[in-house]
Design a protein around this motif. Structure first.
Motif, PDB file in Angstrom:
ATOM      1  N   PRO A 141       0.816  -1.226   0.000  1.00 30.16           N
ATOM      2  CA  PRO A 141       0.000   0.000   0.000  1.00 30.16           C
ATOM      3  C   PRO A 141       0.850   1.277   0.000  1.00 30.16           C
ATOM      4  CG  PRO A 141      -0.925  -1.590   1.527  1.00 30.16           C
ATOM      5  CD  PRO A 141       0.386  -2.157   1.072  1.00 30.16           C
ATOM      6  N   LEU A 142       1.970   1.265   0.707  1.00 26.38           N
ATOM      7  CA  LEU A 142       2.853   2.421   0.688  1.00 26.38           C
ATOM      8  C   LEU A 142       3.460   2.629  -0.696  1.00 26.38           C
ATOM      9  CD1 LEU A 142       4.726   2.148   4.121  1.00 26.38           C
ATOM     10  CD2 LEU A 142       3.001   3.832   3.465  1.00 26.38           C
ATOM     11  N   LEU A 143       3.768   1.536  -1.380  1.00 27.36           N
ATOM     12  CA  LEU A 143       4.283   1.633  -2.745  1.00 27.36           C
ATOM     13  C   LEU A 143       3.270   2.321  -3.651  1.00 27.36           C
ATOM     14  CD1 LEU A 143       6.093   1.014  -5.172  1.00 27.36           C
ATOM     15  CD2 LEU A 143       5.157  -1.315  -5.171  1.00 27.36           C
ATOM     16  N   GLU A 144       2.021   1.923  -3.582  1.00 28.26           N
ATOM     17  CA  GLU A 144       0.987   2.545  -4.408  1.00 28.26           C
ATOM     18  C   GLU A 144       0.835   4.023  -4.058  1.00 28.26           C
ATOM     19  OE1 GLU A 144      -0.380   1.210  -6.942  1.00 28.26           O
ATOM     20  OE2 GLU A 144       0.466  -0.785  -6.607  1.00 28.26           O
ATOM     21  N   GLN A 145       0.905   4.348  -2.778  1.00 31.52           N
ATOM     22  CA  GLN A 145       0.809   5.742  -2.350  1.00 31.52           C
ATOM     23  C   GLN A 145       1.974   6.563  -2.891  1.00 31.52           C
ATOM     24  OE1 GLN A 145       0.477   6.157   1.919  1.00 31.52           O
ATOM     25  NE2 GLN A 145       0.838   8.365   1.858  1.00 31.52           N
ATOM     26  N   CYS A 146       3.152   5.981  -2.869  1.00 33.02           N
ATOM     27  CA  CYS A 146       4.353   6.680  -3.345  1.00 33.02           C
ATOM     28  C   CYS A 146       4.273   6.930  -4.852  1.00 33.02           C
ATOM     29  CB  CYS A 146       5.592   5.853  -2.998  1.00 33.02           C
ATOM     30  SG  CYS A 146       7.150   6.744  -3.133  1.00 33.02           S
ATOM     31  N   LEU A 147       3.845   5.932  -5.604  1.00 37.00           N
ATOM     32  CA  LEU A 147       3.689   6.093  -7.047  1.00 37.00           C
ATOM     33  C   LEU A 147       2.692   7.209  -7.361  1.00 37.00           C
ATOM     34  CD1 LEU A 147       3.534   2.335  -8.128  1.00 37.00           C
ATOM     35  CD2 LEU A 147       5.358   3.957  -8.695  1.00 37.00           C
ATOM     36  N   SER A 148       1.594   7.238  -6.592  1.00 34.85           N
ATOM     37  CA  SER A 148       0.570   8.262  -6.803  1.00 34.85           C
ATOM     38  C   SER A 148       1.127   9.657  -6.522  1.00 34.85           C
ATOM     39  CB  SER A 148      -0.638   7.972  -5.913  1.00 34.85           C
ATOM     40  OG  SER A 148      -1.609   8.986  -6.039  1.00 34.85           O
ATOM     41  N   GLN A 149       1.874   9.790  -5.424  1.00 34.28           N
ATOM     42  CA  GLN A 149       2.457  11.091  -5.075  1.00 34.28           C
ATOM     43  C   GLN A 149       3.429  11.580  -6.143  1.00 34.28           C
ATOM     44  OE1 GLN A 149       4.234  11.322  -1.206  1.00 34.28           O
ATOM     45  NE2 GLN A 149       2.352  10.823  -0.108  1.00 34.28           N
ATOM     46  N   ALA A 150       4.206  10.660  -6.691  1.00 32.89           N
ATOM     47  CA  ALA A 150       5.214  11.031  -7.687  1.00 32.89           C
ATOM     48  C   ALA A 150       4.617  11.237  -9.067  1.00 32.89           C
ATOM     49  CB  ALA A 150       6.299   9.957  -7.749  1.00 32.89           C
ATOM     50  N   GLY A 151       3.414  10.748  -9.285  1.00 33.95           N
ATOM     51  CA  GLY A 151       2.786  10.872 -10.590  1.00 33.95           C
ATOM     52  C   GLY A 151       3.439   9.994 -11.639  1.00 33.95           C
ATOM     53  N   VAL A 152       3.916   8.810 -11.228  1.00 28.86           N
ATOM     54  CA  VAL A 152       4.542   7.872 -12.152  1.00 28.86           C
ATOM     55  C   VAL A 152       3.846   6.525 -12.030  1.00 28.86           C
ATOM     56  CG1 VAL A 152       6.770   9.043 -12.031  1.00 28.86           C
ATOM     57  CG2 VAL A 152       6.303   7.143 -10.478  1.00 28.86           C
ATOM     58  N   THR A 153       4.170   5.629 -12.930  1.00 27.27           N
ATOM     59  CA  THR A 153       3.615   4.280 -12.888  1.00 27.27           C
ATOM     60  C   THR A 153       4.732   3.269 -12.689  1.00 27.27           C
ATOM     61  OG1 THR A 153       3.839   3.842 -15.266  1.00 27.27           O
ATOM     62  CG2 THR A 153       1.857   5.032 -14.539  1.00 27.27           C
ATOM     63  N   ARG A 154       4.347   2.037 -12.473  1.00 30.55           N
ATOM     64  CA  ARG A 154       5.336   0.971 -12.296  1.00 30.55           C
ATOM     65  C   ARG A 154       6.229   0.829 -13.528  1.00 30.55           C
ATOM     66  NH1 ARG A 154       1.255  -3.664  -9.790  1.00 30.55           N
ATOM     67  NH2 ARG A 154       0.349  -2.353  -8.148  1.00 30.55           N
TER      68      ARG A 154
END
Length: 336
Positions: free
Chosen positions: A57-70
């Motif tokens: 869940p923290l990974l998904e939150q971090c991706l969202s904050q950065a505006g990037v995808t996997r």
């Protein structure tokens, strides 16, 4: 290059994204303080289970904050040691598995190298070479740093680390967990003149430390004067630790001739220690560097940055999941 960093060495789950050109894009952290507080310290099994719950869940939150995808991630860095083996294995398993699934390289980062390089995330990072004081719950070391992976251990604690001594003394005084910040807060109310604690190993040459005797001295003083003297004991203890670290830092600057001093690790957030080292550095014609307070304690940003440095240099791990609860930092290779 965009690197995902995962930190799970003890009781914080940290995830961050670092880009080689754009810098730190995002970082998120979950602290387990409330989980362990009722036990008065970290319970390894509970720590590991909580990392399992939090990391994705923290990974998904971090991706969202950065505006990037996997799909934008070019590499994965995870803390491989030192630390609690169960906690390390959570981050190592997740990090190595994600890298395999995404077809990108992965690298295991040394936790203390992450702390050491944390000041590189600041606007004015130190240049090599420099002397470093690594001071945390598990480590108190003085290191000469000539470059990434070029470390010479100059001195270390022969028993308790400074942070460990803070926590144990806080427990003697009946303070909550985590003990270090609680003791520092109590010390602000104390009389600095009432008790005079020793400054261990400062009356002999060398750069090693010893803090277990201070804990015993605090216990003896507490038994003699009772809990009503707690604030004064806390102040005397903190002053003794700060002075001891400062004396050895002055000594390392003189012995090495270096003019840059880095302090990193959880105890580097201590305000009295920061003030004392700034004073000493000024007297020695040197400059002291710290990470911002949020990067003093364990965090994913320092792992992402250290991982970027090594991945960018071509270093990466095989498919095996690797974790080392004990891992001397001076054995790390320099990136080619």
């Amino acid at each position: 290059m965009l690197v995902l960093g995962i930190e799970t060495s003890c009781d914080e789950t940290g995830v961050a994204l670092y880009h080689g050109e754009r810098g730190l894009l995002a970082h998120v952290l979950h602290s387990q303080v409330q989980l362990h507080a009722e036990y008065g310290g970290v319970v390894p099994e509970l720590a590991s289970r909580d990392h399992v719950r939090r990391v994705l869940p923290l990974l998904e939150q971090c991706l969202s904050q950065a505006g990037v995808t996997r799909a934008d991630i070019d590499g994965v860095a995870y803390t491989a040691g030192p630390g609690l083996i169960g906690a390390l294995l959570v981050g190592a398993s997740v990090g190595r598995s994600l890298a395999f699934a995404w077809g990108v390289p992965a690298v295991g980062v040394h936790h203390m190298e992450g702390h050491l390089l944390a000041p590189m995330l600041e606007a004015e990072p130190p240049e090599f070479p420099f002397a470093a004081l690594l001071v945390s719950g598990g480590h108190t070391q003085l290191v000469r740093v000539d470059g990434v992976g070029r470390y010479t251990l100059l001195g270390e604690s022969l028993d308790d680390a400074a942070g460990e001594a803070f926590d144990k003394t806080a427990k003697l005084l009946g303070l909550g967990y985590p003990g270090g910040p609680a003791l520092a807060q109590l010390a602000q109310q104390g009389d600095p003149q009432r008790f005079a604690f020793p400054r261990p190993m400062t009356d002999r040459p060398g750069l090693d430390f010893s803090f277990s005797g201070l804990k015993t001295y605090a216990l003896t003083t507490l038994q003699q004067h009772g809990l009503e003297a707690s604030a004064d004991i806390a102040r005397a203890f903190e002053d003794a630790v700060v002075d001891t670290l400062a004396i050895k830092c002055r000594r390392v600057l003189k012995q090495t001739g270096l003019k840059r001093l880095v302090m990193a690790g959880g105890v580097s957030a201590n305000r009295r220690l920061r003030s004392k080292l700034a004073e000493i550095a000024a007297e020695e014609g040197a400059r002291v560097y710290y990470p911002r307070p949020e990067f003093c304690t364990d965090n994913g940003a320092m792992i992402a940055y250290a991982g970027y440095v090594r991945l960018h240099a071509g270093q990466h791990e095989p498919l095996a999941i690797r974790a080392q609860p004990r891992w001397p930092m001076e054995t790390l290779p320099a990136p080619r």
